[in-house]
Design an enzyme around this catalytic site. Structure first.
Site, short mmCIF file in Angstrom:
data_model
loop_
_atom_site.label_atom_id
_atom_site.label_comp_id
_atom_site.label_asym_id
_atom_site.label_seq_id
_atom_site.Cartn_x
_atom_site.Cartn_y
_atom_site.Cartn_z
N PHE A 214 62.26 5.94 -26.21
CA PHE A 214 61.49 6.36 -25.02
C PHE A 214 60.98 7.80 -25.23
O PHE A 214 60.37 8.35 -24.43
CB PHE A 214 62.34 6.28 -23.77
CG PHE A 214 62.99 4.93 -23.59
CD1 PHE A 214 62.28 3.77 -23.91
CD2 PHE A 214 64.28 4.80 -23.16
CE1 PHE A 214 62.86 2.53 -23.77
CE2 PHE A 214 64.87 3.56 -23.01
CZ PHE A 214 64.17 2.42 -23.32
N TRP B 1 57.44 5.02 -18.08
CA TRP B 1 57.98 6.13 -18.87
C TRP B 1 58.97 5.57 -19.91
O TRP B 1 59.02 6.04 -21.04
CB TRP B 1 58.71 7.12 -17.96
CG TRP B 1 59.36 8.25 -18.69
CD1 TRP B 1 58.79 9.45 -18.99
CD2 TRP B 1 60.68 8.29 -19.24
NE1 TRP B 1 59.68 10.24 -19.69
CE2 TRP B 1 60.85 9.55 -19.86
CE3 TRP B 1 61.75 7.40 -19.27
CZ2 TRP B 1 62.03 9.94 -20.49
CZ3 TRP B 1 62.92 7.78 -19.90
CH2 TRP B 1 63.05 9.02 -20.51
N HIS B 2 59.73 4.54 -19.51
CA HIS B 2 60.75 3.99 -20.40
C HIS B 2 60.15 3.27 -21.60
O HIS B 2 60.74 3.23 -22.66
CB HIS B 2 61.70 3.06 -19.65
CG HIS B 2 62.73 3.80 -18.88
ND1 HIS B 2 62.49 4.31 -17.63
CD2 HIS B 2 63.99 4.16 -19.18
CE1 HIS B 2 63.57 4.93 -17.20
NE2 HIS B 2 64.49 4.87 -18.12
N GLY B 3 59.01 2.68 -21.43
CA GLY B 3 58.43 1.98 -22.57
C GLY B 3 57.06 1.43 -22.27
O GLY B 3 56.73 1.11 -21.12
#
Lengths: 485, 339
Positions: free
Chosen positions: A485, A322-324
């Protein structure tokens, strides 16, 4: 539009003044227009994605409200999931999976040009898709009645303070607030402004200053000593904390000035005594999102042990992704999942060790040791989060094992890009932050949401913060890290 | 409610008091405020701005006024133009962008009444905000209306802090004595030029793949010059001002090594933009990167500045071009010398 820009310095007071002089019935439309304008300042055409997401979830919500049968409701939930995750996948992950597939095939001596898409990652896409998705899931579960007012629902998806970097709000909390009329309350406005000020301090004085040092070290790790990389890693821990929690503070403060309460997103995470506690204090809105919409549906901890560990690891790997769209983030998430797994299976052993050394008898010592150990585990994982590649991350860790701790080694810390004056300011501001955070750990969590800050010296504190920003802020319009993000 | 009003009203008062206090806390010849802003400038320091802007006040009318960054003050050697009977002044200063140049020109154009204004447009300053040059000018020149306007044009809190600091210095008269520092290997020449003589001559490899080139001269990576609308608008303003003052302008770009040029991904776009501005105002644009007058191997001090031989050759080529365009008259003695 960035919070730390002159545009926002004009936008914010204008919006606030117009908001309070406007009758309640027009406010949703005004805030929606302001929110869309706020987003369009970045890239106007990408507003279409927000509108698509809004319309589909609005429609799915209404349809789910019309039918009582679970099977039929599921059809509309799938529509919402498909639309939101489809947008997220297309714009954020398509290239990542494409290049990963290409690299994988190359390992098998299959050379196939997988397609790559030349489009920008829409700012805040992970935030607003998750926020919108949570509404559909809540309606499906019957935890929220459908919202029939399209304008208010659109405002819920695009509310400008938290649109691009959270906190990821829940419809059950935020939507009802838009319905209630709000009035100008002095205490609340001052409290909101104060929180914004603190957020700006964290962003402009600490995060953006540390970024100068961190970017140089992490972008060119081969040119720096192990000690420099170690300092940069410590700096990054505070940079990301100040950057992200600073954004959250500004967002919560902005909403509070207008009379809306957003959820707390950070609660002094570096004072956590364990990794599980860290995740109850770090990016709380995302952790609870994953808990409510992924971990618990997977069975949580009320399953067989192996399945519990699987659930934990799955949630953290997805959280990393999800963050990257990069394997470094996946590894970072996996590392945190592994920490939790290890902490569960070693609970008994650790208890015995504490008993052997009688650490439990001195609670302050036990707490301090736990905080320090937890912080360093988190620090280790940050290396993977910040490094440009997994190779870089391992190189940095390797360099950090070869520290020259002599005076000459200390002098070799490369601060050329920052300068000693700024280096000292950076260290002092971190110290100041830690002290303030430590004081805040003494305040009950629920009182953090109230409008009065503890302490008789708050006016002096406000002056110190304000003038630190004016004199020691870094004003280079740096984007917030979590925007990506 | 009155508390918050009092709070806001108290801000400017406390701010001024703090500026005054910070001004008087000095470390290594820098005020506390300068230390906190990565401001590399000290009074009387690098670039000789202090000396240059002292000199211009009593320099008198000139034929040519040069403007620009270090590519101006390290390039246009007044002595070479004096050989042609031309009186020139070099008003270049470190990292001077068109924005800075405009306000400097506005302040000094009536002091020196130039017939010609040569604006050096180095690509490296067209994507900068002008703050670094502002620090230099605010540190090394007296408080003036143009400095205030420059701060507003840059519109950065750092610029505002600096100009308030300067104003407090101006009003209170409390300013540390400034003396121009000497730096080994460089010498200020009357008229604003700074001569750099290499202590250790460097040899510039022609081949950009050469390992020495990579380590000593090349910019780190391929870069795109982001032409700031702000800076472009100030090129327009400079040309308008020059025209209003009945002077003529010439836009010049000093050559850089071929390898340096090759690493600017959008050089053609930059050149096209400058050419279109030059056409609009009917002024010549002389991009010496197209003239092939210097040797990337022999005529550079570093990645983009000329060495003494490069300065001599470049100015000779520029003068030749100006003569060819009937902008200046050929001096008989020089023509003879050249022959």
């Amino acid at each position: 539009m960035l919070f730390n820009s002159f545009e926002f310095a004009v936008f914010f007071p204008t919006v606030i003044i117009l908001f309070f002089i406007m009758p309640h019935r027009f406010r949703w439309a005004f805030l929606l227009a302001a929110s869309y304008y706020f987003y369009m300042c970045w890239k106007a055409e990408y507003l279409v994605l927000i509108i698509i997401s809004t319309l589909i979830d609005y429609f799915a919500g209404i349809q789910m409200g019309k039918v009582a049968e679970q099977r039929k409701r599921k059809k509309y939930l799938y529509l919402s999931l498909l639309a939101n995750l489809g947008i997220l996948f297309s714009f954020k992950y398509a290239n990542f999976f494409s290049t990963s597939l290409r690299a994988g095939l190359e390992q098998l001596n299959i050379f196939y040009e997988t397609p790559l898409f030349d489009w920008l990652l829409p700012v805040g896409i992970s935030f607003y898709t998750f926020q919108s998705l949570s509404y559909s899931i809540d309606v499906y579960r019957g935890e929220k009645t459908p919202e029939y007012h399209l304008g208010r629902f659109a405002l819920y998806v695009a509310f400008f303070p938290q649109l691009v970097a959270g906190p990821i709000e829940r419809s059950v909390r935020l939507l009802p607030q838009f319905e209630k009329p709000v009035t100008f309350q002095y205490e609340r406005v001052v409290s909101g402004l104060r929180l914004m000020l603190w957020g700006f301090f964290k962003k402009l004085v600490i995060a953006d200053r540390l970024a100068i040092y961190v970017n140089e070290a992490f972008n060119y790790p081969g040119e720096h000593s192990g000690l420099t990389l170690l300092v940069a890693t410590y700096f990054f821990a505070f940079q990301i904390y100040c950057d992200f929690s600073g954004y959250s503070d500004i967002a919560i403060g902005t909403a509070r000035v207008m009379g809306y309460d957003l959820m707390l997103n950070f609660r002094q995470p570096y004072f956590s005594k364990s990794i599980s506690e860290f995740w109850k204090r770090w990016h709380i809105s995302l952790s609870t999102w994953f808990k409510d919409y992924l971990y618990i549906p997977l069975g949580g901890n009320r399953v067989a042990k192996w399945r519990w560990y699987y659930n934990l690891m799955a949630v953290f790997l997805v959280s990393g992704l999800w963050h990257g769209a990069n394997w470094t983030f996946v590894l970072w998430g996996g590392l945190h999942g592994a920490y939790l797994f290890i902490s569960i299976i070693t609970a008994d052993i650790r208890k015995r060790i504490r008993a052997f050394f009688r650490i439990d008898r001195v609670p302050a010592l036990k707490r301090t040791i736990s905080v320090i150990i937890t912080f360093h585990f988190v620090l280790l994982a940050w290396v993977f989060f910040r490094a440009n590649s997994i190779g870089d991350a391992f190189f940095i860790l390797q360099q950090m094992t070869m520290l020259d701790l002599s005076w000459a080694g200390f002098l070799d810390i490369n601060i050329e890009n920052l300068g000693w004056g700024e280096f000292i300011i950076a260290c002092l501001s971190i110290l100041f932050l830690v002290v303030v955070d430590w004081f805040e750990t003494k305040i009950k969590p629920e009182s953090l949401q109230t409008y009065k800050r503890a302490g008789s010296l708050k006016l002096v504190f406000d002056y110190v913060i304000l003038f630190s920003i004016i004199f020691f802020g870094v004003f280079e319009h740096t984007e917030f890290i979590y925007f990506q993000f | 409610m009155s508390r918050i009003i009092k709070f806001f009203l108290s801000i400017p008062v406390i701010y001024l008091v703090l500026v005054f206090v910070f001004l008087n806390i000095r470390f290594q010849n820098k005020s506390l405020m300068d230390l906190s802003t990565r401001n590399p400038v000290v009074a009387g320091g690098f670039g000789h701005s202090f000396q240059r802007f002292q000199e211009i006040q009593h320099y008198g009318d000139v034929d040519i006024l040069f403007l620009g960054s270090s590519h101006a003050y390290r390039t246009f050697d007044n002595r070479l133009y004096a050989d042609y009977g031309l009186k020139t002044f070099n008003m270049g200063s470190p990292n001077q962008t068109p924005l800075n140049s405009y306000y400097l020109l506005k302040k000094h154009i009536d002091d020196v009444n130039p017939k010609w204004v040569i604006l050096e447009l180095y690509t490296g300053v067209l994507d900068r905000d002008g703050l670094e040059s502002f620090y230099d000018l605010a540190t090394n020149t007296p408080f003036s209306q143009e400095l205030v306007e420059m701060a507003f044009a840059i519109n950065s809190p750092h610029a505002y802090n600096k100009i308030v600091e300067k104003w407090v210095q101006h009003v209170t008269g409390i300013a540390p004595p400034v003396k121009q520092k000497d730096f080994s290997g460089e010498a200020y020449v009357a008229g604003g030029y700074v001569e750099y003589s290499q202590s250790k001559p460097k040899i510039m490899p022609v081949d950009m793949q050469h390992p020495n080139y990579q380590t000593e001269f090349a910019p780190e990576e391929m870069r795109e010059v982001e032409l700031l609308d702000l800076q472009i608008s100030y090129v327009h303003k400079i040309l308008k001002l020059v025209s209003q003052k009945n002077a003529r302008a010439i836009l010049v770009t000093q050559p850089v090594p071929q390898a340096y040029l090759a690493q600017i991904s959008n050089y053609e776009e930059v050149e096209k933009t400058i050419n279109s501005i030059a056409s609009l105002y009917d002024v010549p644009y002389l991009d010496f990167n197209k003239y092939n007058v210097l040797d990337s191997y022999l005529h550079f001090e570093d990645s983009d500045h000329l060495n003494p031989e490069g300065v001599r050759r470049f100015n000779r080529a520029l003068i030749k071009e100006l003569v060819k365009r009937n902008i200046i008259s050929p001096a008989k003695s020089i023509v003879k010398k050249e022959d």
